[in-house]
Design a protein around this motif. Structure first.
Motif, PDB file in Angstrom:
ATOM      1  N   GLY A  21       1.439  -6.954   6.852  1.00  0.00           N
ATOM      2  CA  GLY A  21       0.263  -7.777   7.066  1.00  0.00           C
ATOM      3  C   GLY A  21       0.413  -8.783   8.186  1.00  0.00           C
ATOM      4  O   GLY A  21      -0.529  -9.520   8.492  1.00  0.00           O
ATOM      5  N   LEU A  55      -4.151 -15.253   8.170  1.00  0.00           N
ATOM      6  CA  LEU A  55      -3.573 -13.937   7.894  1.00  0.00           C
ATOM      7  C   LEU A  55      -3.237 -13.885   6.407  1.00  0.00           C
ATOM      8  O   LEU A  55      -2.964 -14.925   5.791  1.00  0.00           O
ATOM      9  CB  LEU A  55      -2.279 -13.711   8.691  1.00  0.00           C
ATOM     10  CG  LEU A  55      -2.362 -13.312  10.157  1.00  0.00           C
ATOM     11  CD1 LEU A  55      -0.964 -13.285  10.756  1.00  0.00           C
ATOM     12  CD2 LEU A  55      -3.056 -11.972  10.330  1.00  0.00           C
ATOM     13  N   ARG A  56      -3.226 -12.682   5.859  1.00  0.00           N
ATOM     14  CA  ARG A  56      -2.758 -12.511   4.491  1.00  0.00           C
ATOM     15  C   ARG A  56      -1.619 -11.488   4.491  1.00  0.00           C
ATOM     16  O   ARG A  56      -1.800 -10.340   4.913  1.00  0.00           O
ATOM     17  CB  ARG A  56      -3.860 -12.041   3.551  1.00  0.00           C
ATOM     18  CG  ARG A  56      -3.395 -12.042   2.094  1.00  0.00           C
ATOM     19  CD  ARG A  56      -4.493 -11.680   1.119  1.00  0.00           C
ATOM     20  NE  ARG A  56      -4.709 -10.243   1.036  1.00  0.00           N
ATOM     21  CZ  ARG A  56      -5.273  -9.642  -0.011  1.00  0.00           C
ATOM     22  NH1 ARG A  56      -5.658 -10.365  -1.060  1.00  0.00           N
ATOM     23  NH2 ARG A  56      -5.451  -8.337  -0.011  1.00  0.00           N
ATOM     24  N   LEU A  57      -0.484 -11.922   4.033  1.00  0.00           N
ATOM     25  CA  LEU A  57       0.660 -11.040   3.900  1.00  0.00           C
ATOM     26  C   LEU A  57       0.682 -10.443   2.499  1.00  0.00           C
ATOM     27  O   LEU A  57       0.279 -11.089   1.534  1.00  0.00           O
ATOM     28  CB  LEU A  57       1.960 -11.797   4.146  1.00  0.00           C
ATOM     29  CG  LEU A  57       2.088 -12.537   5.474  1.00  0.00           C
ATOM     30  CD1 LEU A  57       3.468 -13.173   5.582  1.00  0.00           C
ATOM     31  CD2 LEU A  57       1.809 -11.634   6.638  1.00  0.00           C
ATOM     32  N   SER A  58       1.175  -9.215   2.420  1.00  0.00           N
ATOM     33  CA  SER A  58       1.324  -8.551   1.128  1.00  0.00           C
ATOM     34  C   SER A  58       2.775  -8.110   0.960  1.00  0.00           C
ATOM     35  O   SER A  58       3.458  -7.797   1.940  1.00  0.00           O
ATOM     36  CB  SER A  58       0.419  -7.325   1.046  1.00  0.00           C
ATOM     37  OG  SER A  58      -0.945  -7.683   1.188  1.00  0.00           O
ATOM     38  N   TYR A  67       1.136 -11.814  -2.704  1.00  0.00           N
ATOM     39  CA  TYR A  67       0.419 -12.125  -1.470  1.00  0.00           C
ATOM     40  C   TYR A  67       0.803 -13.517  -0.968  1.00  0.00           C
ATOM     41  O   TYR A  67       1.221 -14.389  -1.726  1.00  0.00           O
ATOM     42  CB  TYR A  67      -1.090 -12.084  -1.702  1.00  0.00           C
ATOM     43  CG  TYR A  67      -1.600 -10.778  -2.263  1.00  0.00           C
ATOM     44  CD1 TYR A  67      -1.853 -10.640  -3.624  1.00  0.00           C
ATOM     45  CD2 TYR A  67      -1.835  -9.696  -1.430  1.00  0.00           C
ATOM     46  CE1 TYR A  67      -2.322  -9.449  -4.145  1.00  0.00           C
ATOM     47  CE2 TYR A  67      -2.306  -8.497  -1.943  1.00  0.00           C
ATOM     48  CZ  TYR A  67      -2.547  -8.379  -3.295  1.00  0.00           C
ATOM     49  OH  TYR A  67      -3.011  -7.195  -3.808  1.00  0.00           O
ATOM     50  N   GLN A  96      -1.471 -15.984   1.389  1.00  0.00           N
ATOM     51  CA  GLN A  96      -2.639 -16.275   2.211  1.00  0.00           C
ATOM     52  C   GLN A  96      -2.305 -17.452   3.105  1.00  0.00           C
ATOM     53  O   GLN A  96      -1.958 -18.525   2.605  1.00  0.00           O
ATOM     54  CB  GLN A  96      -3.850 -16.605   1.328  1.00  0.00           C
ATOM     55  CG  GLN A  96      -5.090 -16.984   2.102  1.00  0.00           C
ATOM     56  CD  GLN A  96      -5.649 -15.836   2.922  1.00  0.00           C
ATOM     57  OE1 GLN A  96      -5.720 -14.704   2.444  1.00  0.00           O
ATOM     58  NE2 GLN A  96      -6.033 -16.109   4.164  1.00  0.00           N
ATOM     59  N   THR A 136       8.052  -9.147   8.109  1.00  0.00           N
ATOM     60  CA  THR A 136       6.894  -8.835   8.931  1.00  0.00           C
ATOM     61  C   THR A 136       6.670  -9.999   9.891  1.00  0.00           C
ATOM     62  O   THR A 136       6.744 -11.164   9.499  1.00  0.00           O
ATOM     63  CB  THR A 136       5.641  -8.567   8.055  1.00  0.00           C
ATOM     64  OG1 THR A 136       4.541  -8.179   8.878  1.00  0.00           O
ATOM     65  CG2 THR A 136       5.245  -9.768   7.212  1.00  0.00           C
TER      66      THR A 136
END
Length: 125
Positions: A7, A17-20, A79, A81, A119
């Motif tokens: 993400g 951004l939203r990381l998963s 997640y 956010q 990431t």
């Protein structure tokens, strides 16, 4: 336990951004899960985490009010956010999990047993 973070990307300052982080394998009861980040030339830094019970969250002062950690147990996904991003948020972001981590050590990277691949998040000014 295998973790996979995704993400990340390039975003302008002030953006979101939203990381998963997807989790596979055996998840142990009471396992702590969280996010860390590492900028070039710097040590890995705590960002946010859930308590062992999963009901409480901890957030670094540098991101408090801008970043929110959440999880969907049914999807085995965590997640992060990230809002109001700043250039100093630029880093590789990692999700991590660990067993037997006491509350006072939640912010310590060495306490975590399992790590995702990271990431890249880049915030331009």
């Amino acid at each position: 336990v295998q973790l996979q973070a995704f993400g990340g990307g390039l975003v302008q300052a002030g953006g979101s951004l939203r990381l998963s982080c997807t989790v596979s394998g055996r998840i142990f009861s009471g396992m702590v899960m969280g996010w860390f980040r590492q900028a070039p030339g710097k040590e890995r830094e705590f960002v946010a985490a859930f308590s062992r019970s999963g009901t409480n969250t901890f957030t670094a002062d540098s991101v408090k009010g801008r970043f929110t950690i959440s999880r969907d147990n049914a999807k085995k996904t965590m997640y992060l956010q990230m809002n109001s991003l700043k250039p100093e948020d630029t880093a590789v972001y990692y999700c991590a999990a660990g067993q037997g981590i006491i509350q006072s050590s939640i912010r310590t990277a060495l306490q975590y047993d399992y790590w995702g691949q990271g990431t890249q998040v880049t915030v331009s000014s």
